[in-house]
Enzyme design. Structure first.
Site, PDB file in Angstrom:
ATOM      1  CB  CYS A  91     -61.070  12.595 -37.286  1.00  0.00           C
ATOM      2  SG  CYS A  91     -59.428  13.289 -37.907  1.00  0.00           S
ATOM      3  CG  HIS A 362     -56.872   8.846 -35.683  1.00  0.00           C
ATOM      4  ND1 HIS A 362     -58.088   8.564 -35.920  1.00  0.00           N
ATOM      5  CD2 HIS A 362     -57.004  10.147 -36.131  1.00  0.00           C
ATOM      6  CE1 HIS A 362     -59.519   9.932 -36.320  1.00  0.00           C
ATOM      7  NE2 HIS A 362     -57.876  11.116 -36.448  1.00  0.00           N
ATOM      8  CB  CYS A 392     -59.202  17.961 -33.439  1.00  0.00           C
ATOM      9  SG  CYS A 392     -58.494  17.298 -33.752  1.00  0.00           S
TER      10      CYS A 392
END
Length: 406
Positions: A91, A362, A392
């Site tokens: 991410c 996302h 995170c």
């Protein structure tokens, strides 16, 4: 010549909903090449020969996203002499590319670097031949032991989703990690749904005043039609609608499809330069990169990754949270956003003020550069100075970056 790394341009595609949204027919290499072009069109003074490297973050660099997609993008752009490298920190992949670009400029080894990111979750399931290969680490055997933060946590605070009783592997399902964080920090279902509703409302309010349009480049699809807006926001959702959703990851759990981000497709790009090289071309930088930091923790509670990375980046910069005007903390799950907010004591009026991934989506490798783009525009809109991008990371990591508006 010591130079300060600055961001001189930023762009992103609209974010499509994976498997059924507006970008499902688009190849990820096309998406990232087009968004890089959109960013470079903002700074026509930079020619292909000025670009030292193209770096692309990608969470799952295989299948259509494989074969070093950064170099593929360079060739698609007609930049045969520009090298490219693909970076994976899940991410945080396109915050990592920005970090690497900044470091190369600080070292005097680059003048202009493209920091981009892409993810097509749709491409994971386009067929057996093109699917992402199974690269998950095997589960830890019962006989294996490891030093873990989980050993200091009550066994009732988390659960092993595997029926065979083995310890979960390093890439335990992300929804399970969110349930673990919710249990550890007492983040109730009501807390999560309340935050998710706020995220949707903030996203809708920002859209109404044209905020998202300012940071988004219209995307021309293969069929010639144009996509201009994100697929996933639900501006009309209600507390009652969110409360009616069933748990998505664990029986009796608290994480639902409404209080976490949807799977998404999209790409984003930043153009990073040395401040003096930018000045020599008459460019007006948007922001300077002040500090970056990475951290790690047990994979089972990966959602808490921003806590230590934010503390580290503030220490590197010699700052406290009081010096920060806005915080963009990726909304992978409402549970982990709330837990991180509590641990870091982030005022809600500084946190994700325009909404975030719960509403807009996302696309993993793209999100870091997208959030940086969002933060820069938010600072401009509110006439503020400094902000943090943080998230995170699957596998048990965190990353943070401080940028200062110029």
């Amino acid at each position: 010549m010591n130079q300060v790394p600055v961001i001189v341009a930023s762009a992103r595609t609209p974010i499509g909903r994976a498997f059924k949204g507006s970008l499902v027919e688009e190849r990820p290499d096309d998406m990232v090449a087009k968004v890089i072009r959109s960013a470079l069109e903002q700074v026509p003074q930079i020619e292909a020969g000025d670009i030292d490297e193209i770096l692309v973050g990608c969470g799952s660099p295989g299948g259509e996203q494989g074969f070093n997609i950064a170099r593929v993008a360079a060739v698609l752009l007609g930049y045969d002499t520009v090298p490219g490298a693909t970076v994976n920190r899940y991410c945080a992949s396109s915050v990592q590319t920005t970090r690497q670009a900044a470091h190369s400029i600080l070292a005097g080894e680059a003048r202009f670097v493209v920091s981009a990111g892409v993810e097509s979750c749709t491409s994971y399931k386009k067929g057996e031949a093109d699917s992402i290969p199974d690269t998950m680490n095997p589960a830890f055997d019962e006989a294996q032991t490891r030093t873990s933060q989980m050993e200091r946590i009550s066994a009732t605070a988390w659960s092993d989703p595997r029926a065979d009783g083995r310890l979960p592997d390093i890439y335990i399902a992300m929804g399970q990690t969110a349930e673990n964080v919710a249990n550890l920090h007492g983040v109730t279902r009501a807390h999560q749904d309340e935050y998710a509703l706020l995220a949707q409302q903030r996203t809708a309010a920002a859209s109404e005043r044209g905020f998202w349009a300012r940071e988004t480049s219209p995307y021309v699809r293969r069929d010639g039609t144009v996509v201009e807006a994100d697929d996933s926001p639900r501006p009309n959702t209600t507390a009652e609608a969110l409360a009616a959703l069933a748990p998505a990851f664990r029986e009796g759990g608290t994480v639902t499809a409404g209080n976490c981000c949807p799977l998404s497709d999209g790409a984003s790009a930043l153009i990073i330069a040395g401040d003096q090289d930018a000045a020599n071309l008459g460019l007006q930088p948007k922001a300077r990169i002040q500090a970056t930091a990475v951290s790690a923790l047990s994979p089972e509670i990966m959602g808490l990754g921003p806590v230590e990375s934010v503390r580290k980046v503030l220490a590197y910069a010699g700052m406290t949270l009081a010096d920060i005007d806005l915080v963009e903390l990726n909304e992978a799950f409402a549970a982990q956003v709330i837990a991180c907010q509590r641990e870091l004591d982030i005022p809600l009026d500084k946190l994700n003020v325009n909404g975030g991934a719960i509403a807009i989506g996302h696309p993993f490798g793209s999100t870091g550069a997208r959030m940086t783009n969002t933060l820069i525009h938010a600072l401009e809109e509110r006439d503020l100075e400094r902000g943090i991008v943080t998230m995170c990371v699957g596998g048990g990591q965190g990353m943070a970056m401080i940028v200062e508006r110029i």
